[in-house]
Design an enzyme around this catalytic site. Structure first.
Site, PDB file in Angstrom:
ATOM      1  N   ALA A  67       0.824  -1.205   0.000  1.00 46.36           N
ATOM      2  CA  ALA A  67       0.000   0.000   0.000  1.00 46.36           C
ATOM      3  C   ALA A  67       0.860   1.258   0.000  1.00 46.36           C
ATOM      4  CB  ALA A  67      -0.922   0.006   1.216  1.00 46.36           C
ATOM      5  N   GLY A 112       0.574  -5.725   0.607  1.00 46.24           N
ATOM      6  CA  GLY A 112      -0.435  -5.907  -0.416  1.00 46.24           C
ATOM      7  C   GLY A 112       0.131  -6.417  -1.726  1.00 46.24           C
ATOM      8  N   GLU A 115       0.243 -10.055  -1.271  1.00 47.22           N
ATOM      9  CA  GLU A 115      -1.138 -10.529  -1.240  1.00 47.22           C
ATOM     10  C   GLU A 115      -1.735 -10.597  -2.639  1.00 47.22           C
ATOM     11  OE1 GLU A 115      -3.183  -9.368   2.898  1.00 47.22           O
ATOM     12  OE2 GLU A 115      -2.275  -7.655   1.874  1.00 47.22           O
ATOM     13  N   GLU A 135       2.917  -5.894   7.608  1.00 43.36           N
ATOM     14  CA  GLU A 135       1.906  -4.955   8.098  1.00 43.36           C
ATOM     15  C   GLU A 135       1.982  -4.703   9.599  1.00 43.36           C
ATOM     16  OE1 GLU A 135       0.060  -6.462   4.245  1.00 43.36           O
ATOM     17  OE2 GLU A 135       1.410  -7.196   5.803  1.00 43.36           O
TER      18      GLU A 135
END
Length: 259
Positions: A67, A112, A115, A135
């Site tokens: 992110a 992310g 992910e 994270e």
């Protein structure tokens, strides 16, 4: 390239579509606008006639660094929640593509970014790859499916190691732990991922679709129920025109022409 239209590119290579992350100025850091473009790209591919997809990066040294924390630093709680809905749609759009997806990973695939790779069916990584879910080191919990997809891939122990420490994992260890599926030489991730996707695309679309569904369902049911899922997939394929053509092509010693 740092315009919203260029954040995510779509290309067609015969039977294989490619979704290319291309926010070059930010190493593919996922902003709200980039996530929206990813949703659009997935819709575009879903509406086409591709039989497999490659998710790749146009950025040297990074698949996706996660992110965009610079953007997030300026968000209010309400804006953070609004972005959350956009991000869930983006990860869901990749995960729910109706055809197999192969990730081509080089450089950093963190948070992310990793992910996104986990949302794919297969991950091809080159030796420069570094993966991780850091994270918790920023006071966040993985929110793109990491806490659910990673344990299904590698088991709860390895998943807890990555998620709770937030550590980065180099390519060799990532391959040993099953965090990626194929490890290739530096610079070969895109080529090999396209070759894998092309091999998938050359198989029976009916059989691939049903086999993929059976594999995915196996993660959520017990063995008895899973065998029933497999039986349903077998029946859907074996009574199709694809099966008839596949057997006929084998007997006639030619490549199948899938109906």
């Amino acid at each position: 390239m740092d315009d919203a239209e260029g954040f995510v590119q779509v290309a067609q290579h015969g039977r294989v579509a490619e979704i290319r992350l291309a926010r070059v100025g930010a190493r593919n850091a996922l902003s709200t606008r980039m996530a929206e473009r990813l949703v659009d790209a997935a819709r575009q591919v879903s509406a086409g006639d591709a039989r497999a997809v490659v998710l790749s990066s146009a950025v040297a040294g990074a698949f996706c660094v996660g992110a965009d924390l610079k953007e997030r630093n300026g968000l209010s709680d309400r804006e953070f929640l609004a972005q959350r809905h956009v991000f869930r749609r983006a990860f869901g759009a990749v995960r729910e593509l109706p055809i197999p997806v192969v990730a081509a990973v080089h450089g950093f695939a963190l948070g992310g970014g990793y992910e996104l790779a986990l949302c794919c069916d297969l991950i091809v990584a080159d030796r420069t790859a570094v993966v991780g879910l850091p994270e918790v080191t920023r006071g966040i919990v993985p929110g793109g499916g990491g806490t659910q997809l990673l344990p299904r891939r590698v088991g709860p122990g390895v998943a807890a190691d990555l998620i709770l420490t937030g550590r980065h994992v180099q390519a060799g260890e990532a391959a040993r732990l099953g965090l990626v599926d194929r490890l290739v030489e530096a610079g070969d991730d895109g080529r090999v991922a396209r070759e894998v996707a092309e091999q998938i695309a050359g198989n029976s679309p009916v059989a691939v679709r049903n086999a993929r569904n059976a594999v995915r369902r196996a993660l959520d049911v017990d063995l008895a129920a899973g065998l029933d899922v497999e039986d349903a997939a077998w029946r859907a394929a074996v009574f199709s025109d694809d099966r008839r053509e596949g057997v006929r092509a084998f007997v006639e010693r030619r490549a199948p022409r899938w109906p």
